[in-house]
Design a protein around this motif. Structure first.
Motif, PDB file in Angstrom:
ATOM      1  N   LYS A 158      46.802  55.890  47.158  1.00 42.88           N
ATOM      2  CA  LYS A 158      46.924  54.597  47.672  1.00 42.88           C
ATOM      3  C   LYS A 158      45.693  53.665  47.085  1.00 42.88           C
ATOM      4  O   LYS A 158      44.773  53.780  47.559  1.00 42.88           O
ATOM      5  N   VAL A 159      45.884  52.878  45.879  1.00 47.60           N
ATOM      6  CA  VAL A 159      44.907  52.138  45.569  1.00 47.60           C
ATOM      7  C   VAL A 159      45.317  50.766  45.211  1.00 47.60           C
ATOM      8  O   VAL A 159      46.514  50.379  44.986  1.00 47.60           O
ATOM      9  N   PHE A 160      44.120  50.081  45.130  1.00 57.34           N
ATOM     10  CA  PHE A 160      44.332  48.365  44.653  1.00 57.34           C
ATOM     11  C   PHE A 160      43.170  47.834  43.961  1.00 57.34           C
ATOM     12  O   PHE A 160      42.216  48.510  44.356  1.00 57.34           O
ATOM     13  N   ILE A 161      43.424  47.096  42.985  1.00 56.53           N
ATOM     14  CA  ILE A 161      42.245  46.545  42.013  1.00 56.53           C
ATOM     15  C   ILE A 161      41.972  45.126  42.680  1.00 56.53           C
ATOM     16  O   ILE A 161      42.714  44.430  43.036  1.00 56.53           O
ATOM     17  N   LEU A 162      40.468  44.883  42.918  1.00 63.54           N
ATOM     18  CA  LEU A 162      40.155  43.475  43.049  1.00 63.54           C
ATOM     19  C   LEU A 162      39.261  43.262  41.949  1.00 63.54           C
ATOM     20  O   LEU A 162      38.396  44.167  41.277  1.00 63.54           O
ATOM     21  N   ASP A 163      39.556  42.165  41.228  1.00 65.55           N
ATOM     22  CA  ASP A 163      38.581  41.577  40.095  1.00 65.55           C
ATOM     23  C   ASP A 163      38.442  40.112  40.210  1.00 65.55           C
ATOM     24  O   ASP A 163      38.981  39.529  41.076  1.00 65.55           O
ATOM     25  N   GLY A 164      37.749  39.634  39.452  1.00 62.44           N
ATOM     26  CA  GLY A 164      37.581  38.076  39.494  1.00 62.44           C
ATOM     27  C   GLY A 164      38.971  37.147  39.635  1.00 62.44           C
ATOM     28  O   GLY A 164      38.553  36.217  40.185  1.00 62.44           O
ATOM     29  N   ASP A 165      39.961  37.585  39.004  1.00 59.45           N
ATOM     30  CA  ASP A 165      40.909  36.742  38.827  1.00 59.45           C
ATOM     31  C   ASP A 165      41.669  36.658  40.343  1.00 59.45           C
ATOM     32  O   ASP A 165      41.814  35.643  40.655  1.00 59.45           O
ATOM     33  N   ASN A 166      41.828  37.844  40.882  1.00 60.50           N
ATOM     34  CA  ASN A 166      42.350  37.512  42.218  1.00 60.50           C
ATOM     35  C   ASN A 166      41.554  37.483  43.480  1.00 60.50           C
ATOM     36  O   ASN A 166      42.083  36.996  44.472  1.00 60.50           O
ATOM     37  N   MET A 167      40.257  37.572  43.164  1.00 60.12           N
ATOM     38  CA  MET A 167      39.477  36.996  44.430  1.00 60.12           C
ATOM     39  C   MET A 167      38.966  35.449  44.145  1.00 60.12           C
ATOM     40  O   MET A 167      39.123  34.898  45.185  1.00 60.12           O
ATOM     41  N   ARG A 168      38.867  35.198  42.879  1.00 61.94           N
ATOM     42  CA  ARG A 168      38.431  33.604  42.771  1.00 61.94           C
ATOM     43  C   ARG A 168      39.921  32.655  42.802  1.00 61.94           C
ATOM     44  O   ARG A 168      39.829  31.609  43.073  1.00 61.94           O
ATOM     45  N   SER A 169      40.920  33.262  42.725  1.00 60.37           N
ATOM     46  CA  SER A 169      42.202  32.365  42.890  1.00 60.37           C
ATOM     47  C   SER A 169      42.479  32.064  44.406  1.00 60.37           C
ATOM     48  O   SER A 169      43.412  31.282  44.587  1.00 60.37           O
ATOM     49  N   GLY A 170      42.008  33.053  45.048  1.00 63.88           N
ATOM     50  CA  GLY A 170      42.220  32.579  46.539  1.00 63.88           C
ATOM     51  C   GLY A 170      40.948  32.767  47.383  1.00 63.88           C
ATOM     52  O   GLY A 170      40.438  31.484  47.706  1.00 63.88           O
ATOM     53  N   LEU A 171      40.635  33.712  48.020  1.00 58.16           N
ATOM     54  CA  LEU A 171      39.387  33.969  48.733  1.00 58.16           C
ATOM     55  C   LEU A 171      37.976  33.329  48.459  1.00 58.16           C
ATOM     56  O   LEU A 171      37.416  32.493  49.212  1.00 58.16           O
TER      57      LEU A 171
END
Length: 206
Positions: free
Chosen positions: A55-68
């Motif tokens: 069970k894996v998930f990526i966090l990168d600049g795009d999905n962080m800076r577009s929201g949180l």
């Protein structure tokens, strides 16, 4: 061992969450210059581990800076706060039993150490995606390096801001000399045993 404390007096322990997910939660932190190959490796790693039933998930600049982190800019203070939030989100996801893959330049050793402290040293795997500025610049389809050299992007790591390479990363890949597959193999060789539970291994041997 990192003590994980859940809010609201949860009746589900961290060990129970790991057993339910059938994996040891880890934060796989890819650090390196822009264009070094972090995102490519992160996506390939997510694909590999997902289809191995982790069970894996990526966090990168795009999905962080577009929201949180949409309220943050690119000053030194805001970049540090961005990484701090990434660390806190990663900790929550690890506490839930997930394995998290992060691809961030994260040029400061101090910031990377802070993230390690947030999630717990045992749960942090540092991957140094080592690539020269020259090769990164050649790969730069967005033209970020060219803009940085013209002064259009201030504090650009590798041009007008320093990068502090990890002194003792858990694994180091050299993407200018290695194929993606060769770099992947080096990372997987370290990570897969670290996130595998005996119950998971036994499950797939039935």
């Amino acid at each position: 061992m990192t003590k994980t404390i859940f809010p609201f007096d949860s009746q589900i322990s961290y060990e129970q969450r790991k057993e339910a997910m059938m994996q040891e939660p880890r934060l796989i932190w890819l650090t390196g210059l822009s264009g070094s190959g972090k995102s490519t490796l992160a996506l390939r790693l997510e694909h590999y581990f997902f289809f191995k039933h982790f069970k894996v998930f990526i966090l990168d600049g795009d999905n962080m800076r577009s929201g949180l982190c949409s309220d943050l800019g690119f000053s030194e203070e805001d970049r540090k706060e961005n990484l701090r939030r990434v660390g806190e989100v990663s900790k929550l996801m690890l506490d839930a039993g997930l394995t998290v893959i992060c691809a961030f330049i994260s040029p400061s050793g101090e910031d990377r150490s802070a993230i390690k402290n947030i999630v717990g040293e045992q749960r942090f795997i540092e991957v140094y995606v080592n690539c020269t500025v020259e090769v990164c610049e050649e790969r730069d389809v967005k033209g970020l390096y060219a803009k940085a050299r013209k002064g259009l992007i201030p504090n650009f790591t590798g041009v007008s801001a320093p990068y502090d390479p990890p002194a003792l990363p858990d694994v180091e890949v050299h993407t200018a000399e290695e194929t993606v597959e060769e770099s992947m193999y080096k990372i997987i060789k370290l990570v897969e045993p670290a996130i595998s539970l005996q119950t998971l291994q036994a499950y797939y041997c039935i």
